[in-house]
Design an enzyme around this catalytic site. Sequence first.
Site, short mmCIF file in Angstrom:
data_model
loop_
_atom_site.label_atom_id
_atom_site.label_comp_id
_atom_site.label_asym_id
_atom_site.label_seq_id
_atom_site.Cartn_x
_atom_site.Cartn_y
_atom_site.Cartn_z
N SER A 148 43.89 8.66 34.07
CA SER A 148 43.00 7.99 33.13
C SER A 148 43.76 7.30 32.00
O SER A 148 44.46 6.34 32.24
CB SER A 148 41.98 9.03 32.61
OG SER A 148 40.95 8.42 31.91
N ASP A 159 53.48 -3.17 32.76
CA ASP A 159 53.04 -4.55 33.01
C ASP A 159 53.45 -5.51 31.90
O ASP A 159 53.69 -6.69 32.15
CB ASP A 159 51.53 -4.60 33.20
CG ASP A 159 51.08 -4.00 34.51
OD1 ASP A 159 51.95 -3.68 35.34
OD2 ASP A 159 49.86 -3.85 34.71
N LYS A 173 42.90 7.66 38.94
CA LYS A 173 41.47 7.79 38.66
C LYS A 173 40.81 6.43 38.41
O LYS A 173 39.89 6.05 39.12
CB LYS A 173 41.27 8.72 37.46
CG LYS A 173 39.84 9.07 37.21
CD LYS A 173 39.76 10.09 36.07
CE LYS A 173 38.32 10.37 35.72
NZ LYS A 173 38.19 11.13 34.50
#
Length: 197
Positions: A148, A159, A173
Amino acid sequence: DEDLGDQLKGAPGSKVNIVVDRQGKTIAFDVIREEIKINNVSYFGMINAQTGYIKLDQFMIGSAGEIKQALIQLKTKGAQNIVLDLRDNGGGLLHEAVNIVNLFVPMDELVVVSKGRSKDAFKEYKTLDSPVDTKIPLIVLVNERSASASEIVCGSIQDLDRGIVVGRNTFGKGLVQNVLPLAYRNQMKITIAKYYI
């Protein structure tokens, strides 16, 4: 025992009497109840002369502030690299994850998007504040129980090319959930959206 736990709970400052059997002797204690605060950052310190380490156990209210204070203190102790440990961290509050990313990346960076069936479920979460340090080398540790909000932090750091992620595949998740109270002190989690980094 749940009934015993309920009997021990109460308003801070109130008194509860506890009777204990200790090696055959019965002893009574009056205990003053207090609010128990568990830190989100369970440990931080220097691994060596150049590397600071921060262990975050949960993403609850104040976790970004606790990491910020730990980061500032580690830098004053000479930290030139940071290891952020999110292993076994099952997540928590989404906005805390965004605020933690914000400590390491500039203001107005898109961190995560939530998308669901309703138009209200579409939300973009961007960094809102000035960062603490956008240059310090950063490693994020994860494992199969990192989920999460942990995945939002590590995925965004990766990223945005702000640091590297080391460890095992995370839980995967990717869900935004609301908790609805039910009768008899039960709760039900409803998935209302998915998040995308």
